[in-house]
Design a protein around this motif. Structure first.
Motif, PDB file in Angstrom:
ATOM      1  N   VAL A   1       0.890  -1.264  -0.143  1.00  0.00           N
ATOM      2  CA  VAL A   1       0.050  -0.107  -0.112  1.00  0.00           C
ATOM      3  C   VAL A   1       0.877   1.180  -0.164  1.00  0.00           C
ATOM      4  O   VAL A   1       1.519   1.549   1.029  1.00  0.00           O
ATOM      5  CB  VAL A   1      -0.838   0.205   1.308  1.00  0.00           C
TER       6      VAL A   1
ATOM      7  N   SER B   1      -8.334  -2.598  -2.430  1.00  0.00           N
ATOM      8  CA  SER B   1      -7.614  -3.590  -2.372  1.00  0.00           C
ATOM      9  C   SER B   1      -8.100  -4.946  -2.901  1.00  0.00           C
ATOM     10  O   SER B   1      -7.230  -5.699  -3.192  1.00  0.00           O
ATOM     11  CB  SER B   1      -7.525  -3.765  -0.935  1.00  0.00           C
TER      12      SER B   1
ATOM     13  N   GLN C   1      -1.260  -1.201  -4.151  1.00  0.00           N
ATOM     14  CA  GLN C   1      -2.418  -0.526  -4.019  1.00  0.00           C
ATOM     15  C   GLN C   1      -1.968   0.870  -3.934  1.00  0.00           C
ATOM     16  O   GLN C   1      -0.908   1.426  -3.240  1.00  0.00           O
ATOM     17  CB  GLN C   1      -3.313  -0.887  -2.854  1.00  0.00           C
TER      18      GLN C   1
ATOM     19  N   HIS D   1      -7.470   5.085   1.047  1.00  0.00           N
ATOM     20  CA  HIS D   1      -7.481   4.049   0.008  1.00  0.00           C
ATOM     21  C   HIS D   1      -8.386   2.939  -0.124  1.00  0.00           C
ATOM     22  O   HIS D   1      -9.154   2.733   0.851  1.00  0.00           O
ATOM     23  CB  HIS D   1      -5.999   3.226   0.763  1.00  0.00           C
TER      24      HIS D   1
END
Length: 560
Positions: A19, A401, A194, A398
């Motif tokens: 990430v 995923s 990601q 974010h």
């Protein structure tokens, strides 16, 4: 404090996903500038490249254009617009050329050693297309100096850099970036990344005419149904060294080098880069005489050594045979002034996707190239994309995923299929056969002019090459250090992007800038617009932007 080096991991359905706030593809000046700027604003940044880190781009060896000795940037911006045959976005030109002196100052303060004049200021030289001396540089060390300084900025701000990361998929939901999937040739695995923002800056299609290899970033964009802009424009240099892959720095032309026929008769290079290219192309046997560089000679030591090593030529005593060479694609992903990828119109943005440098079509160059503007474009577009991405993602969470994890599984299946032995009626198909054919085709179509019949024939050839590209043979069935795997993808991208260039060229039925149509030799005022081409071959147009006030910075001539 910057936290750009921070790395987080998430486990999604048994698949580990890294990430990051920002992922940058490309380790040249544009990518480095983007990564450093984003990290300096506090973003966690991963910069990756499909090849080795630190590879220098010879196109960055022609200096930086900046109006240091002029009271305003007016001359620079107007020369840029004229060189671009009025296809430059004029608000972009005005903004970028206004920042050129600041870019020069930043590079100096960060350690770039420019040649200086008697006043202690960076020495400016006049190169083709410039009305005034305006290009600063470090001889043939420009690309090395630039790369080193920008790498230091990335280290300072904690950017993580990785080599041998081959992009496979742009993960997006609708037209919003969720991440990217890469083949990690160091660890031999498929890796999901990601990210909130992805910046593509790996060089675009500029190597197509020379190597036949396409850009990974452009391939990601096309596969995501993002049209490319102005792919028909391919600029050349007059200083390709015959029978080699070398190109000489354009700065030599301002430092005492003389281009002439082999018998010593002079060659008139004209006033701009296109005229210089055409003059060398039509010469009987063009050579460059480097014997009278005077005090500039030490600044080109590396060039003289390389000529001796590659050709056995002592350029202090002998002339060097030259030829025109295509070396810079002016098309790419359409972006606005902030580096944001736009879709079909200036008001629609592919959320979270940015592009810079040679991967982007920033609007600075238009239909032609002004020497020194490639470096300027790489730095300014990289900084703009990095700063804009960092500012935008602050309030973004974010997400995606699961989409990234699913894309990893799909990519693993695709790679497994690639690793299976391919069968072809023609036997084993090697990468070199495809890339050689692509480079020869691009040169034949765009070097010196084309026509509708030639373009139609070229498109047929590309379709046959596409079949061969899909059957390319992989010798190694492991991903670890598998350069052949990366080469196969680059060859396939080369075919894809050659097709886009040809389809874009078919849509422009005029001659403008570096693009010449033998069957349409004049400029057409009704075609003063950008060309967009999609992965399925459909084309559209995008309006040329005027100045910030809504008026032309430099009004197009009647013939334009």
């Amino acid at each position: 404090m910057p936290y750009g080096a921070s790395l987080r991991r998430a486990l999604v359905g048994g698949i580990e996903v890294e990430v990051w706030d920002v992922v940058v593809l490309g380790d040249g000046p544009a990518g480095l500038a983007a990564a450093a700027n984003a990290a300096s604003e506090g973003a966690s940044v991963l910069l990756m490249t499909a090849e080795a880190l630190g590879r220098r781009d010879p196109r960055m060896a022609d200096g930086l254009a900046a109006a240091i000795d002029e009271s305003t940037n007016r001359g620079h911006r107007e020369d840029t617009i004229r060189s671009g045959a009025f296809l430059s976005d004029q608000d972009i030109v005005a903004s970028v050329t206004a920042s050129a002196v600041r870019e020069t100052d930043l590079l100096e303060r960060r350690g770039v050693i420019f040649r200086r004049d008697l006043r202690g200021l960076p020495q400016v030289r006049r190169l083709p297309g410039h009305g005034q001396p305006r290009v600063v540089g470090s001889g043939d060390a420009d690309s090395r100096e630039l790369q080193q300084v920008m790498e230091e900025q990335c280290m300072r701000h904690g950017v993580v850099r990785r080599s041998d990361q081959v992009p496979l998929r742009l993960v997006h939901t609708g037209q919003r970036v969720q991440g990217i999937v890469v083949a990690d040739l160091t660890g031999g695995r498929i890796l999901g990344l990601q990210c909130k923002a992805l910046i593509l800056a790996d060089g675009g299609a500029s190597d197509l005419a020379h190597t036949g290899r396409g850009g990974h970033g452009l391939a990601l964009a096309l596969d995501a149904d993002l049209p490319l802009r102005d792919m028909e424009f391919l600029a050349s240099t007059p200083l390709g060294v015959r029978d080699t892959s070398m190109t000489l720095p354009l700065g030599l032309l301002a430092d005492g080098a003389v281009v002439c026929e082999a018998d010593g008769s002079p060659i008139d290079l004209g006033d701009d880069l296109t005229s210089a290219v055409n003059a060398v192309r039509t010469a009987k046997e063009a050579v460059i005489d480097l014997r009278d560089l005077g005090e500039a000679r030490p600044w080109y030591d590396a060039t003289f050594r390389l000529l001796a090593q590659r050709l056995g030529v002592d350029a202090d005593r002998q002339t060097v045979a030259i030829e025109p060479r295509a070396y810079a694609s002016l098309g790419g992903i359409p972006v606005d002034e902030e580096g944001r990828a736009v879709i079909g119109s200036w008001s629609r943005w592919f959320t979270g996707l940015y592009a810079a440098g040679g991967t982007a079509c920033t609007g600075l160059h238009g239909a032609g190239l002004l020497p020194g503007n490639l470096v300027l474009d790489a730095l300014t577009s990289g900084r703009a994309a990095g700063a804009s991405a960092a500012a935008w993602l602050v309030d973004q969470a974010h997400g995606g995923s699961t989409a990234v994890a699913e894309a990893v599984q799909q990519a693993e299946a695709d790679v497994a299929a690639m690793m299976s032995p391919a069968e072809s009626e023609d036997g084993v198909v090697r990468t070199g056969a495809v890339t050689s054919a692509v480079s020869a085709l691009v040169r034949s179509v765009f070097d010196g002019g084309t026509s509708a019949d030639e373009l139609a024939a070229a498109l047929d050839t590309v379709e046959h090459l596409a079949v061969s590209a899909e059957a390319l043979h992989l010798d190694d069935q492991s991903l670890v250090a598998n350069a052949n795997f990366e080469g196969v993808l680059a060859a396939q991208h080369g075919v894809q992007q050659a097709r886009a260039m040809i389809q874009s060229a078919m849509a422009r039925t005029e001659s403008r800038g570096v693009y010449v149509r033998h069957d349409h030799p004049d400029m057409d005022v009704d075609q003063m617009h950008h060309t967009l081409v999609s992965s399925d071959g459909t084309t559209d147009t995008l309006a040329v932007r005027k100045g910030i006030s809504g008026h032309w910075v430099l009004a197009p001539s009647e013939s334009a």
